[in-house]
Write a protein that holds these residues in place. Structure first.
Motif, PDB file in Angstrom:
ATOM      1  N   LYS A   1       2.022   0.895   7.677  1.00 33.75           N
ATOM      2  CA  LYS A   1       1.609   1.114   9.063  1.00 33.75           C
ATOM      3  C   LYS A   1       1.555  -0.196   9.840  1.00 33.75           C
ATOM      4  N   SER A   2       1.057  -1.257   9.202  1.00 38.95           N
ATOM      5  CA  SER A   2       0.989  -2.564   9.865  1.00 38.95           C
ATOM      6  C   SER A   2       2.377  -3.068  10.244  1.00 38.95           C
TER       7      SER A   2
ATOM      8  N   GLU B   1      -1.212   1.627   4.320  1.00 40.84           N
ATOM      9  CA  GLU B   1      -1.786   0.792   5.375  1.00 40.84           C
ATOM     10  C   GLU B   1      -0.867  -0.378   5.701  1.00 40.84           C
TER      11      GLU B   1
ATOM     12  N   GLN C   1      -1.719  -4.588   1.601  1.00 34.61           N
ATOM     13  CA  GLN C   1      -2.439  -4.732   2.860  1.00 34.61           C
ATOM     14  C   GLN C   1      -3.498  -5.829   2.745  1.00 34.61           C
TER      15      GLN C   1
ATOM     16  N   LYS D   1      -3.223   4.174  -0.761  1.00 32.39           N
ATOM     17  CA  LYS D   1      -3.835   3.858   0.536  1.00 32.39           C
ATOM     18  C   LYS D   1      -3.437   2.465   0.991  1.00 32.39           C
ATOM     19  N   ASP D   2      -3.470   1.500   0.080  1.00 31.98           N
ATOM     20  CA  ASP D   2      -3.113   0.123   0.417  1.00 31.98           C
ATOM     21  C   ASP D   2      -1.658   0.033   0.868  1.00 31.98           C
TER      22      ASP D   2
END
Length: 227
Positions: A117-118, A114, A94, A110-111
């Protein structure tokens, strides 16, 4: 039994791609088909990715793009073009902030999520299956290597490269020779390139690289086809 052996060998090759490759180590004999997997890290960008896509389309081949999530929101159409052109999209990161993403397994997860999700915000029906560690898996701990699988992804390194990350402005011929020399004419080649900002020499070297492997009867595949 006829189809069993190729499947087993294919799995073995996938496992091998999760290991760092010395220059002339070979993965020959895991399949009877010679194949090159063109891969691009650090896009999408306005200056490079569309030009890479244009070359791939002109040459009739496909590639795998490991994308940076934070660059997607202003380049949604470029991301769509990657997928619509028959190429594969994988997660790179991310943020590309090594200190942050590699701080812990939780930070890396988490990275990854994310970035996933992008991608999903632009391509909600696209199932991302592949991941590449920024800097390669040889730079991270065994604990971090387990994170992509937890996120439903298979990670891939490379066994050949143009060297464009360290010599972005090198002559296209230099990058071409880098690809050929590190590829060592293996039967299976995963070639690392970049489509970050202003990789003009990479774009110029790409037709030469494609022609070289076409002349030697390599198939051009995406890494998703190994899964």
């Amino acid at each position: 039994m006829k189809n069993f052996l190729p499947r087993v060998l294919n799995v073995l090759f996938c496992l091998c791609l999760c290991l760092p490759f010395p220059c002339c180590a070979t993965t020959a004999d895991v399949t009877t088909q010679k194949a090159v997997y063109l891969t691009f890290d650090d896009g999408p960008t306005d200056s490079t990715t569309p030009k890479v896509l244009s070359v791939l389309k002109e040459k009739g081949v496909c590639a795998t793009f490991f994308v940076v999530g934070r660059q997607i929101s202003t380049r949604k159409e470029i991301l769509k073009s990657i997928a619509e052109s028959g190429n594969a999209i994988g997660i790179h990161t991310q943020t590309h902030d090594y200190r942050s993403i590699y701080a812990s397994a939780e930070s890396l997860e988490k990275d990854i999520l994310e970035c996933k999700k992008s991608i999903a915000e632009v391509l909600p029906d696209y199932e991302v299956k592949t991941y590449r560690f920024p800097g390669g898996s040889s730079t991270v701990s065994e604990a971090l290597k387990k994170v992509p699988e937890k996120c439903g992804l298979r990670f891939f390194d490379w066994n050949a490269e143009t060297g464009d990350a360290l010599r972005r402005t090198a002559a296209p011929a230099t990058l071409f020779h880098g690809a050929v020399e590190t590829g060592c004419d293996r039967d299976l080649i995963v070639l690392l390139m970049h489509d970050g900002v202003n990789y003009k020499s990479t774009v110029a070297a790409l037709p030469m690289i494609i022609d070289y492997y076409k002349e030697r009867d390599y198939a051009f595949l995406t890494l998703e086809e190994l899964l």
